[in-house]
Design an enzyme around this catalytic site. Structure first.
Site, PDB file in Angstrom:
ATOM      1  N   LYS A  65      29.259  40.918  16.506  1.00 15.28           N
ATOM      2  CA  LYS A  65      28.870  42.332  16.661  1.00 15.28           C
ATOM      3  C   LYS A  65      27.561  42.525  17.424  1.00 15.28           C
ATOM      4  O   LYS A  65      27.358  43.556  18.054  1.00 15.28           O
ATOM      5  CB  LYS A  65      28.783  43.019  15.294  1.00 15.28           C
ATOM      6  CG  LYS A  65      30.136  43.214  14.656  1.00 15.28           C
ATOM      7  CD  LYS A  65      30.051  43.963  13.344  1.00 15.28           C
ATOM      8  CE  LYS A  65      31.425  44.048  12.719  1.00 15.28           C
ATOM      9  NZ  LYS A  65      31.463  44.882  11.526  1.00 15.28           N
ATOM     10  N   GLY A 128      24.651  40.977   9.421  1.00 15.89           N
ATOM     11  CA  GLY A 128      25.183  41.768  10.524  1.00 15.89           C
ATOM     12  C   GLY A 128      25.578  43.203  10.201  1.00 15.89           C
ATOM     13  O   GLY A 128      25.429  44.091  11.043  1.00 15.89           O
TER      14      GLY A 128
END
Ligand code: ATR
Length: 273
Positions: A65, A128
């Site tokens: 990501k 994340g």
């Protein structure tokens, strides 16, 4: 036939194909959605395929990501705010990165705890997904997010983004500190593997504190089981997952799909298989 994919590593357990393909069929869109296991060096090929319109859209999951960002031409406002991208597509000849996790988390709260005022939060984990959670909390006017992470340095990333909204505590504080918070969120991967456990002291919070685990597979982590046994309302990551998928589908197809009973049944069946 339009082609969509989700990329990650690991990717085996992703339920995104099930959800998107259900909506394609329901909305009579001729498209396929598949999961693709990629290594970091394979990210460029994926972007190239989107540029060449061999792929219309890609969802991006752990651990890419952030890593995908340098390969993109433009970020949406929310992807910029979070430095996290889970939805990629081509628009006006540019490869755009967007983030629908913020929408996912925020809408799960709106659905599951519609009347709760969430002023203060304890967030366990700074990996994340955490910038998306903090951004969603900021959007609902939370004014204090206390963060505990095993690796202290990761907090700095969040501090730089969110300033005084976030405060750091020690990992060990989870075992003995008292927390006057409306919501406790576990964003760590502890609980994915059933053997590992979070050492949380459940008597350290008020009875009205809601517990949220971003994990939805297993459906109930031992963290949520313990919280529920102590009488707390608990939320797993399933609705966050479904709402992030809904928003990605909207972005790509300009159609708003529904999270209906049949879809929920399909997903739950898959989770119990
Ligand atoms: P990512 O950053 O790619 O989302 P991750 O490695 O799955 O991914 O980690 C997510 C979170 O789980 C992080 O907050 C991580 O803590 P660290 O920053 O210290 O790595 C946390 N985590 C994973 N395993 C853990 C463990 N055994 N004990 C405590 N925290 C753990």
């Amino acid at each position: 036939m339009k082609k969509f994919i989700v990329i990650g590593n690991p990717i085996k357990h992703s339920l995104s194909p099930l959800v998107h393909n259900y909506w394609f069929e329901q909305n009579m869109i001729e498209a396929t959605y598949e999961k693709v296991l990629v290594e970091e060096k394979g990210l460029e090929d994926v972007i190239q395929n989107i540029r060449q319109e061999k792929i219309v859209g890609a969802n991006v999951t752990v651990p890419f990501k952030q890593k995908i960002i340098p390969l993109l031409d433009e970020l949406s406002e929310v992807a910029l705010k979070t430095s996290s991208v889970n939805t990629v597509y081509k628009k006006n000849n540019k490869i755009i990165g967007d983030n629908t996790d913020v929408f996912g988390f925020q809408n799960s709260l709106a659905e599951l705890v519609p009347n709760k005022i969430i002023q203060s939060v304890l967030l366990i984990g700074a990996g994340g997904v955490s910038p998306s959670i903090v951004q969603a909390l900021k959007n609902v006017s939370t004014n204090k997010v206390i963060i505990a992470n095993r690796t202290k340095e990761k907090f700095e990333v969040l501090k730089n983004k969110f300033g005084p909204l976030v405060q750091q505590i020690l990992w060990d504080d989870l075992r003995h500190k008292k927390f006057d918070v409306d919501l406790v969120v576990n964003s760590t991967s502890l609980g994915l593997e059933k053997k590992e456990d979070l050492n949380f002291n459940f008597s350290s919070v008020n009875k009205s504190t809601v517990f949220y685990d971003v994990i939805y597979n297993p459906v109930q982590t031992s963290f949520l089981k313990q919280a529920e046994a102590q009488g707390h309302q608990v939320i797993n990551g399933l609705k966050m997952f479904l709402y992030q998928a809904l928003k990605a589908f909207q972005i790509w197809n300009k159609i708003s799909p529904t999270i209906d009973k049949q879809l929920l049944q399909l997903v739950k069946k898959k989770l119990h298989d």
